[in-house]
Scaffold this active site. Sequence first.
Site, PDB file in Angstrom:
ATOM      1  CG  ASP A 139      -0.284  -0.433   2.498  1.00  0.00           C
ATOM      2  OD1 ASP A 139       0.956  -0.341   2.587  1.00  0.00           O
ATOM      3  OD2 ASP A 139      -0.992  -0.871   3.415  1.00  0.00           O
ATOM      4  CG  ASN A 166      -8.527  -1.416  12.059  1.00  0.00           C
ATOM      5  OD1 ASN A 166      -7.664  -2.153  11.600  1.00  0.00           O
ATOM      6  ND2 ASN A 166      -8.883  -0.283  11.480  1.00  0.00           N
ATOM      7  CG  HIS A 208      -5.697  -2.295   8.860  1.00  0.00           C
ATOM      8  ND1 HIS A 208      -5.714  -0.941   9.035  1.00  0.00           N
ATOM      9  CD2 HIS A 208      -4.411  -2.662   9.088  1.00  0.00           C
ATOM     10  CE1 HIS A 208      -4.498  -0.517   9.334  1.00  0.00           C
ATOM     11  NE2 HIS A 208      -3.699  -1.535   9.379  1.00  0.00           N
ATOM     12  CD  GLU A 218      -8.538   1.069   7.805  1.00  0.00           C
ATOM     13  OE1 GLU A 218      -8.347   0.096   8.556  1.00  0.00           O
ATOM     14  OE2 GLU A 218      -8.028   2.180   7.998  1.00  0.00           O
TER      15      GLU A 218
HETATM   16  P1  PGA Z   1       2.468  -1.582  12.488  1.00  0.00           P
HETATM   17  O1  PGA Z   1       1.257  -1.528  11.474  1.00  0.00           O
HETATM   18  O2  PGA Z   1       3.419  -2.618  11.964  1.00  0.00           O
HETATM   19  O3  PGA Z   1       3.062  -0.208  12.454  1.00  0.00           O
HETATM   20  O4  PGA Z   1       1.919  -1.958  13.818  1.00  0.00           O
HETATM   21  C1  PGA Z   1       0.689  -2.714  11.010  1.00  0.00           C
HETATM   22  C2  PGA Z   1      -0.542  -2.412  10.196  1.00  0.00           C
HETATM   23  O5  PGA Z   1      -1.193  -1.392  10.451  1.00  0.00           O
HETATM   24  O6  PGA Z   1      -0.860  -3.208   9.302  1.00  0.00           O
END
Ligand code: PGA
Length: 248
Positions: A67, A136, A138, A143
């Site tokens: 992404d 959450n 995702h 999302e």
């Molecule tokens: P993080 O993010 O590795 O910074 O915890 C993971 C994500 O949001 O997929």
Amino acid sequence: MKIVVADDYKELSILTAKTLASQIFLKPDSVLGLATGSTPTLVYRELIRMHEQDKLDFAHVVTFNLDEYLGIDPKNENSYHYYMQHNFFNEVNIPKDNIYIPDGQAEDIDKECKDYEMSICKHRGIDIQILGIGQNGHIGFNEPDVEFEAATHTVKLNENTIKANARFFKDQNEVPKFAISMGIKTIMNAKKILLLANGETKVDAIYHMINDGITSQVPASILQLHPDVTVLIDEAAAERLDKHKIIV
Ligand code: PGA
């Protein structure tokens, strides 16, 4: 779904790097699906160490990132282009032309999404996909929503994600509100998936991903249907799991 509970973040990062190295050793022109965020940084550092000390060769590797924020300059230090250059690409020998990251500044975003899918197809799909997980649930920037989004698409980031990612920005208001993300089908098409999580902030997401039914409200729950997923977590992220159900 195979679940590996490592002693700590370092161990899960080294295990992940070893799995990637073995993939590249067995298939030097492997197509890797890569993630950003705080979770995979140590994996990249370990891969760089392997490149420098063990001669791990990336000369034929192709990469696709999950992404990118919409409207962000690749030189902006919060862009995922910048993250990848500085955490990984600058230190290994992946040819520039083999690196794919969605262009968040593309004039025609729909075309960019379609072209991204097409490029993955041209390379005959992703061999191994690295994923983090949002608090959450995702994956990529898919999302929680009323339905799963299949292909690479634009997403409106939800409040939880904006808050979680604000730690990388000077101010929460600077966090972009939209992004381009591989879709659920894009991710599910990867031949092998490694999902990494560490720390107590991920404990609920990991619990719901494994124990809830398959629901677009917990996007990672779809991984229950993938034939080759390994979840690598530390003790803190595994806290709510029923230890008897951990299949290694
Ligand atoms: P993080 O993010 O590795 O910074 O915890 C993971 C994500 O949001 O997929």
